[in-house]
Write a protein that holds these residues in place. Structure first.
Motif, PDB file in Angstrom:
ATOM      1  N   LYS A 137      90.634 -86.320  76.592  1.00 55.51           N
ATOM      2  CA  LYS A 137      91.056 -87.230  75.561  1.00 55.51           C
ATOM      3  C   LYS A 137      92.527 -86.922  75.310  1.00 55.51           C
ATOM      4  N   VAL A 138      93.248 -87.914  75.271  1.00 53.76           N
ATOM      5  CA  VAL A 138      94.723 -87.711  75.255  1.00 53.76           C
ATOM      6  C   VAL A 138      95.279 -88.255  73.957  1.00 53.76           C
ATOM      7  N   ASN A 139      96.061 -87.623  72.922  1.00 52.03           N
ATOM      8  CA  ASN A 139      96.654 -88.577  71.947  1.00 52.03           C
ATOM      9  C   ASN A 139      98.129 -88.879  72.330  1.00 52.03           C
ATOM     10  N   THR A 140      98.406 -89.983  72.690  1.00 57.91           N
ATOM     11  CA  THR A 140      99.824 -90.325  73.286  1.00 57.91           C
ATOM     12  C   THR A 140     100.836 -90.893  72.393  1.00 57.91           C
ATOM     13  N   THR A 141     100.586 -90.797  71.116  1.00 57.27           N
ATOM     14  CA  THR A 141     101.353 -91.096  69.949  1.00 57.27           C
ATOM     15  C   THR A 141     102.841 -90.464  70.206  1.00 57.27           C
ATOM     16  N   TYR A 142     103.186 -89.246  70.703  1.00 57.15           N
ATOM     17  CA  TYR A 142     104.201 -88.677  70.596  1.00 57.15           C
ATOM     18  C   TYR A 142     105.024 -88.550  71.922  1.00 57.15           C
ATOM     19  N   VAL A 143     104.529 -89.347  72.680  1.00 61.31           N
ATOM     20  CA  VAL A 143     105.067 -89.232  74.356  1.00 61.31           C
ATOM     21  C   VAL A 143     106.419 -89.488  74.415  1.00 61.31           C
ATOM     22  N   ASP A 144     106.894 -90.249  73.314  1.00 58.72           N
ATOM     23  CA  ASP A 144     108.278 -90.855  73.451  1.00 58.72           C
ATOM     24  C   ASP A 144     109.219 -90.042  72.641  1.00 58.72           C
ATOM     25  N   THR A 145     108.885 -88.920  72.146  1.00 59.66           N
ATOM     26  CA  THR A 145     109.392 -88.077  71.257  1.00 59.66           C
ATOM     27  C   THR A 145     110.940 -87.346  71.774  1.00 59.66           C
ATOM     28  N   PHE A 146     110.992 -87.420  72.981  1.00 55.26           N
ATOM     29  CA  PHE A 146     112.429 -87.171  73.545  1.00 55.26           C
ATOM     30  C   PHE A 146     113.426 -88.309  73.359  1.00 55.26           C
TER      31      PHE A 146
ATOM     32  N   ALA B 247     104.057 -85.025  64.413  1.00 59.38           N
ATOM     33  CA  ALA B 247     103.132 -84.332  65.173  1.00 59.38           C
ATOM     34  C   ALA B 247     102.600 -83.050  64.490  1.00 59.38           C
ATOM     35  N   ALA B 248     103.348 -82.307  63.972  1.00 58.54           N
ATOM     36  CA  ALA B 248     103.083 -81.093  63.404  1.00 58.54           C
ATOM     37  C   ALA B 248     102.190 -81.336  62.217  1.00 58.54           C
ATOM     38  N   GLU B 249     102.539 -82.286  61.449  1.00 56.86           N
ATOM     39  CA  GLU B 249     101.535 -82.552  60.183  1.00 56.86           C
ATOM     40  C   GLU B 249     100.190 -83.071  60.633  1.00 56.86           C
ATOM     41  N   GLU B 250     100.173 -83.859  61.559  1.00 54.25           N
ATOM     42  CA  GLU B 250      98.855 -84.548  62.167  1.00 54.25           C
ATOM     43  C   GLU B 250      98.084 -83.464  62.604  1.00 54.25           C
TER      44      GLU B 250
ATOM     45  N   ALA C 296      86.250 -73.145  78.328  1.00 53.94           N
ATOM     46  CA  ALA C 296      85.562 -73.984  79.213  1.00 53.94           C
ATOM     47  C   ALA C 296      84.433 -74.795  78.759  1.00 53.94           C
ATOM     48  N   SER C 297      83.726 -73.993  77.801  1.00 58.17           N
ATOM     49  CA  SER C 297      82.484 -74.688  77.021  1.00 58.17           C
ATOM     50  C   SER C 297      82.699 -75.965  76.241  1.00 58.17           C
ATOM     51  N   GLN C 298      83.767 -75.824  75.482  1.00 60.98           N
ATOM     52  CA  GLN C 298      84.387 -76.950  74.575  1.00 60.98           C
ATOM     53  C   GLN C 298      84.806 -78.088  75.493  1.00 60.98           C
ATOM     54  N   ALA C 299      85.445 -77.746  76.686  1.00 59.07           N
ATOM     55  CA  ALA C 299      85.844 -78.818  77.532  1.00 59.07           C
ATOM     56  C   ALA C 299      84.605 -79.643  78.440  1.00 59.07           C
ATOM     57  N   ARG C 300      83.691 -78.717  78.722  1.00 63.32           N
ATOM     58  CA  ARG C 300      82.377 -79.313  79.211  1.00 63.32           C
ATOM     59  C   ARG C 300      81.814 -80.342  78.251  1.00 63.32           C
ATOM     60  N   SER C 301      81.833 -79.938  76.806  1.00 62.60           N
ATOM     61  CA  SER C 301      81.120 -80.914  75.699  1.00 62.60           C
ATOM     62  C   SER C 301      82.238 -82.062  75.330  1.00 62.60           C
ATOM     63  N   GLY C 302      83.486 -82.059  76.044  1.00 63.51           N
ATOM     64  CA  GLY C 302      84.310 -83.124  75.692  1.00 63.51           C
ATOM     65  C   GLY C 302      84.846 -82.950  74.412  1.00 63.51           C
ATOM     66  N   ASN C 303      85.129 -81.598  73.982  1.00 59.82           N
ATOM     67  CA  ASN C 303      85.484 -81.183  72.564  1.00 59.82           C
ATOM     68  C   ASN C 303      87.073 -80.591  72.611  1.00 59.82           C
ATOM     69  N   VAL C 304      87.784 -80.816  73.773  1.00 58.50           N
ATOM     70  CA  VAL C 304      89.096 -80.453  73.960  1.00 58.50           C
ATOM     71  C   VAL C 304      90.086 -81.564  73.960  1.00 58.50           C
ATOM     72  N   GLU C 305      90.971 -81.904  73.081  1.00 50.96           N
ATOM     73  CA  GLU C 305      91.761 -82.908  72.763  1.00 50.96           C
ATOM     74  C   GLU C 305      93.078 -82.480  73.178  1.00 50.96           C
ATOM     75  N   ILE C 306      93.984 -83.190  74.074  1.00 53.02           N
ATOM     76  CA  ILE C 306      95.345 -83.147  74.074  1.00 53.02           C
ATOM     77  C   ILE C 306      96.113 -83.886  73.275  1.00 53.02           C
ATOM     78  N   MET C 307      97.225 -83.183  72.541  1.00 53.09           N
ATOM     79  CA  MET C 307      98.290 -83.821  72.026  1.00 53.09           C
ATOM     80  C   MET C 307      99.379 -83.747  73.098  1.00 53.09           C
ATOM     81  N   ALA C 308      99.846 -84.899  73.720  1.00 57.22           N
ATOM     82  CA  ALA C 308     100.802 -84.778  74.580  1.00 57.22           C
ATOM     83  C   ALA C 308     102.149 -85.286  74.165  1.00 57.22           C
ATOM     84  N   ILE C 309     103.151 -84.316  74.179  1.00 61.22           N
ATOM     85  CA  ILE C 309     104.469 -84.543  73.635  1.00 61.22           C
ATOM     86  C   ILE C 309     105.505 -84.612  75.231  1.00 61.22           C
TER      87      ILE C 309
END
Length: 299
Positions: free
Chosen positions: A136-145, A156-159, A109-122
């Motif tokens: 903050k969302v990393n959308t690089t891998y949204v078309d993986t399926f 994605a794992a290597e990143e 919760a504290s990290q989210a309030r500081s904006g330090n939670v990033e989402i890698m969306a698959i």
């Protein structure tokens, strides 16, 4: 009461919808069969790889010094959330998104309030949901399926691994739907990085003692250095395959229920249609009889 024309239009519309849901159910069932084969074939390999790493690395200095095991103060968090690219699969996406949000509220919760939670969306559905919530969302891998393969998931794992080693993230968590059967999907939350050490358990103590009996070729250091990154990549690939099978199972179940619901609606509408038509015919007969009697009286 609705007119006959309106009831006929609704019956026609629901008939068309039912045909679509039937087709989607059949397509999902065909895809589920392939996806289920993929995950059932990978699971034994992933489990054996994890056991091998646990046995070989128990008590080994190389494993303990691995950069993937470094525990730091948690300031920056990466959540890898696996959802689907499309909807119409019941609560499949909602459950994964809710689990990720609960994890953030309970642990970060504290990290989210500081904006330090990033989402890698698959998966597009997860990306859209977290973007709406201001993450903050990393959308690089949204078309993986669209072209699901180990090569795509490996990137994605290597990143994520490179981000952890460089200090961009202090912890990496994984949220996905585990496939159990066509009707049941279990939301799982796993810590991917840092690797959790369980060397103090009796099983791992036994593994540490038995590891002395191994002859390593090439060296123990090379084997462990190769095994740890490979195990992490397989862990993410297994989660994506699990989610893929779970998605098709959820969609097949949802479309089956939608087809049944459409059938119930059609029964009710046909009953309404027949009653309305009967009432209209009765009214017309009464009007004809009334008109005939009026003519007879006039004559």
């Amino acid at each position: 009461m609705a007119s006959l024309k309106e009831v006929r239009a609704r019956i026609s519309s629901i008939n068309s919808t039912q045909q679509i849901t039937k087709a989607m159910k059949m397509v999902a069932a065909a895809k589920l069969r392939r996806a289920q084969d993929n995950i059932t074939q990978l699971r034994p390999y992933a489990q054996k790889l994890g056991q091998m790493l646990s046995t070989v690395s128990a008590g080994a200095e190389t494993a303990q010094e691995s950069p993937y095991k470094h525990v730091r103060s948690i300031d920056r968090v990466l959540l890898i959330v696996v959802t689907s690219d499309r909807g119409l699969c019941g609560a499949f996406n909602t459950n994964a998104i809710k689990a990720a949000l609960s994890l953030i509220e309970e642990k970060y919760a504290s990290q989210a309030r500081s904006g330090n939670v990033e989402i890698m969306a698959i998966g597009k559905k997860g990306a859209e949901a977290f973007q709406r919530r201001g993450f903050k969302v990393n959308t690089t891998y949204v078309d993986t399926f669209g072209s699901l393969s180990f090569a795509n998931v490996r990137l994605a794992a290597e990143e994520a691994m490179a981000g952890f080693v460089s200090g961009s993230y202090d912890v990496v968590e994984l949220v996905y739907n585990e496939f159990k059967n066509a009707a049941v999907q279990i939301v799982q939350t796993e810590q991917m990085l840092p690797i959790v050490s369980a060397s103090s358990t009796p099983v791992n103590q036994a593994a540490a003692s038995s590891a002395m009996n191994y002859i390593f070729e090439p060296s123990e250091e090379e084997i462990i250095t190769e095994l740890i990154p490979k195990t992490l990549k397989i862990q993410l690939y297994k989660a994506v395959l699990d989610s893929n099978a779970a998605e098709h199972g959820a969609r097949m179940t949802a479309m089956d229920k939608a087809t049944d619901n459409a059938g119930e609606l059609l029964k009710a509408l046909r009953l309404v249609y027949n009653r309305t038509r009967q009432a209209a015919i009765t009214t017309e007969i009464l009007e004809i009889v009334g008109g005939a009697e009026a003519l007879a009286s006039a004559a």
